[in-house]
Motif scaffolding. Structure first.
Motif, PDB file in Angstrom:
ATOM      1  N   TYR A  39      68.792  -6.928  32.617  1.00  0.00           N
ATOM      2  CA  TYR A  39      67.762  -7.379  33.540  1.00  0.00           C
ATOM      3  C   TYR A  39      67.308  -6.277  34.480  1.00  0.00           C
ATOM      4  N   ASN A  40      65.989  -6.125  34.608  1.00  0.00           N
ATOM      5  CA  ASN A  40      65.414  -5.281  35.662  1.00  0.00           C
ATOM      6  C   ASN A  40      64.671  -6.181  36.644  1.00  0.00           C
ATOM      7  N   PRO A  41      65.239  -6.422  37.813  1.00  0.00           N
ATOM      8  CA  PRO A  41      64.577  -7.324  38.768  1.00  0.00           C
ATOM      9  C   PRO A  41      63.392  -6.677  39.482  1.00  0.00           C
ATOM     10  N   TYR A  42      63.196  -5.361  39.309  1.00  0.00           N
ATOM     11  CA  TYR A  42      62.174  -4.653  40.093  1.00  0.00           C
ATOM     12  C   TYR A  42      60.870  -4.391  39.342  1.00  0.00           C
ATOM     13  N   GLY A  43      60.800  -4.778  38.076  1.00  0.00           N
ATOM     14  CA  GLY A  43      59.580  -4.519  37.328  1.00  0.00           C
ATOM     15  C   GLY A  43      59.696  -5.106  35.935  1.00  0.00           C
ATOM     16  N   SER A  44      58.581  -5.145  35.216  1.00  0.00           N
ATOM     17  CA  SER A  44      58.654  -5.779  33.899  1.00  0.00           C
ATOM     18  C   SER A  44      58.689  -4.760  32.754  1.00  0.00           C
ATOM     19  N   GLN A  45      59.326  -3.613  33.014  1.00  0.00           N
ATOM     20  CA  GLN A  45      59.648  -2.686  31.940  1.00  0.00           C
ATOM     21  C   GLN A  45      61.118  -2.302  32.052  1.00  0.00           C
ATOM     22  N   ASN A  48      66.603   0.348  35.518  1.00  0.00           N
ATOM     23  CA  ASN A  48      67.502  -0.242  36.537  1.00  0.00           C
ATOM     24  C   ASN A  48      68.355  -1.392  35.993  1.00  0.00           C
ATOM     25  N   MET A  49      69.103  -1.158  34.931  1.00  0.00           N
ATOM     26  CA  MET A  49      69.757  -2.314  34.320  1.00  0.00           C
ATOM     27  C   MET A  49      70.789  -3.012  35.208  1.00  0.00           C
ATOM     28  N   HIS A  50      70.609  -4.325  35.344  1.00  0.00           N
ATOM     29  CA  HIS A  50      71.521  -5.262  35.999  1.00  0.00           C
ATOM     30  C   HIS A  50      71.940  -6.298  34.935  1.00  0.00           C
ATOM     31  N   TRP A  51      72.835  -7.202  35.314  1.00  0.00           N
ATOM     32  CA  TRP A  51      73.003  -8.418  34.511  1.00  0.00           C
ATOM     33  C   TRP A  51      72.371  -9.583  35.269  1.00  0.00           C
ATOM     34  N   GLN A  67      71.545 -12.995  40.333  1.00  0.00           N
ATOM     35  CA  GLN A  67      71.945 -11.935  39.400  1.00  0.00           C
ATOM     36  C   GLN A  67      73.395 -11.541  39.657  1.00  0.00           C
ATOM     37  N   THR A  68      74.048 -11.066  38.594  1.00  0.00           N
ATOM     38  CA  THR A  68      75.499 -10.907  38.632  1.00  0.00           C
ATOM     39  C   THR A  68      75.953  -9.492  38.972  1.00  0.00           C
ATOM     40  N   PHE A  69      75.424  -8.499  38.295  1.00  0.00           N
ATOM     41  CA  PHE A  69      75.881  -7.133  38.546  1.00  0.00           C
ATOM     42  C   PHE A  69      74.721  -6.226  38.908  1.00  0.00           C
ATOM     43  N   SER A  76      74.239   2.375  35.771  1.00  0.00           N
ATOM     44  CA  SER A  76      73.627   1.058  35.672  1.00  0.00           C
ATOM     45  C   SER A  76      74.466   0.210  34.714  1.00  0.00           C
ATOM     46  N   ILE A  77      74.115  -1.066  34.605  1.00  0.00           N
ATOM     47  CA  ILE A  77      74.987  -2.014  33.904  1.00  0.00           C
ATOM     48  C   ILE A  77      74.374  -2.344  32.548  1.00  0.00           C
ATOM     49  N   PHE A  78      74.955  -1.803  31.502  1.00  0.00           N
ATOM     50  CA  PHE A  78      74.467  -2.068  30.150  1.00  0.00           C
ATOM     51  C   PHE A  78      75.179  -3.285  29.552  1.00  0.00           C
TER      52      PHE A  78
END
Ligand code: FRU
Length: 430
Positions: A39-45, A48-51, A67-69, A76-78
């Motif tokens: 998940y990238n909460p800051y844009g739609s590309q 910045n990987m999060h979970w 969001q979790t991580f 970043s969180i793959f």
């Protein structure tokens, strides 16, 4: 509000905003299905990987969770996985910094919040591609097993305590398709065999990313493929089916999987705005034999039957079309703008194809307009087609064929023509 966007699916999981790729860390516990995702909460590309995190009681209606991580000093969180161990839920993920290393985190509240382990990373390497840990319990050796994607092979590790991991073996160098990097593995026992899921990008049958798998045996140390090295088996013959992994601890011994419904060739360009990418409908895996080989069967999870609403005469933006087919069938979905999707079942060649070259907006990538074709391993009697605002998922009702393709029509396909078959259309009510 999330339904305002033109292509926002009606009954597929999507993030409310931002970018999503792989499903991660899926598990079932106390009546709840948990889905985490890249998940990238800051844009739609992709960046910045999060979970991200969503939960569901029926695999179809999803509720967004915090969001979790978030990325930390390790990177970043793959992608990764979760296991359940008594009351604990333990997550394993790749910390993608200067190097890719594996990390873990523990939840004491059923997966709603996690605390990252202070000893992270728990597994390191000097290999550039070293990621997507998938962990499960192996009763035979009373050890935890981790399968990891490392370049173009899968590596297996074992552990007694989830923290210290011992290298066991590698699989893959000379097996299957090697058109790209191997990613997002899963390893599970189905009936009396073991299935190793191997997502690969690029190298898919129609370009870009896809899900291949291997059937064989696993003894707690080593996976042995039962096919000849060159044999390649695909789980789905569409262009938009990737990063498929299963839910840990699913009830009734089920093997429920979700895919990311996109393709790395154009995932960052698809014409949605507020968000990018959805998941496939949930599917249950099994096995079937054809000729000398054993294959994985894929059927829509039984929860999808409960989504069937009234029978309708014309297709709608969200419907299931059941088609009883004879030897040869052609199904054309179209709208008043002249946009159409043509599907052909050819009993002679034992194949099913889907042509989306005129399906609507195909302009955002040269790799998008195409026809995908699948072997049907014998005859098909009934097709199940799941239509949503920007996707078509086609299944042989018996599970011998699955095909997932995105489509971006300017208005829903509200017309159907069937030659050589009989269609029954059910609305899907969300
Ligand atoms: C697969 C993948 C994984 C990685 C993740 C990063 O689509 O490349 O291998 O962990 O995406 O977002």
């Amino acid at each position: 509000t999330t339904n305002r966007e033109h292509f926002r699916p009606v009954y597929h999981h999507t993030p409310a905003y931002g970018w999503m790729n792989d499903p991660n860390g899926m598990f079932y516990k106390d009546g709840v299905w948990h889905l985490f995702y890249q998940y990238n909460p800051y844009g739609s590309q992709w960046e910045n990987m999060h979970w991200g995190h969503s939960t569901s009681k029926d695999l179809v209606h999803w509720e967004a969770q915090p969001q979790t991580f978030e990325p930390d000093w390790l990177g970043s969180i793959f992608s990764g996985s979760c296991i359940t161990n008594g009351d604990d839920v333990v997550a394993f993920y790749t910390s993608a910094g200067h190097h890719q290393t594996q990390s873990m985190a523990i939840s004491k509240d059923g997966g709603m919040t996690f605390k990252k382990y202070e000893g992270n990373p728990i597994l390191t390497s000097d290999k550039p591609d070293f990621r997507d840990p998938n962990v499960f319990w192996f009763e035979g050796t009373k050890r935890w097993v981790m399968i990891l994607a490392v370049g173009q092979e899968m590596q297996l590790y074992s552990s007694e305590n989830l923290k210290d991991w011992k290298y066991e073996s590698a699989f893959g160098q000379e097996y299957g398709n090697h058109g790209g990097v191997w990613e997002c593995p899963d390893l599970m026992k189905i009936d009396n065999k073991w299935v190793l899921i191997c997502n690969i990008n690029p190298g898919g049958p129609f370009g870009g990313s896809a899900t291949q798998y291997f059937v064989g045996q696993f003894d707690g140390h080593k996976f042995t493929c039962e096919s000849m090295p060159k044999v390649t088996k695909w789980m789905d013959y569409g262009k938009d089916h990737y990063a498929t992994v299963s839910f840990y601890n699913a009830p009734e011994n089920r093997h429920v999987v979700l895919a990311w419904m996109s393709n790395w060739q154009y995932a960052n360009q698809v014409p949605t705005k507020q968000y990018r990418s959805g998941n496939s409908i949930p599917r249950d895996l099994g096995l079937f034999n054809f000729g000398e080989e054993t294959y994985v069967s894929v059927v829509p999870s039984k929860e999808m039957l409960a989504m069937r609403g009234a029978k309708v005469r014309k297709p709608t933006e969200a419907c299931e079309i059941v088609v009883d087919v004879k030897n040869q069938a052609e199904i054309v979905l179209s709208n008043s703008k002249g946009e159409e999707v043509v599907m052909v079942y050819d009993g002679q060649r034992q194949s099913f194809s889907m042509d989306r070259t005129k399906s609507g907006d195909v302009s955002f990538s040269e790799a998008f307009a195409c026809t995908t074709i699948a072997p049907t391993y014998g005859h098909i009697k009934q097709l199940r087609l799941f239509i949503d605002r920007c996707s078509i998922e086609a299944f042989d009702a018996e599970g011998k064929m699955a095909m997932t393709n995105l489509v971006f029509p300017s208005e829903p396909y509200n017309n159907i023509k069937v030659k050589g078959g009989k269609a029954t259309i059910y609305e899907i009510k969300k």
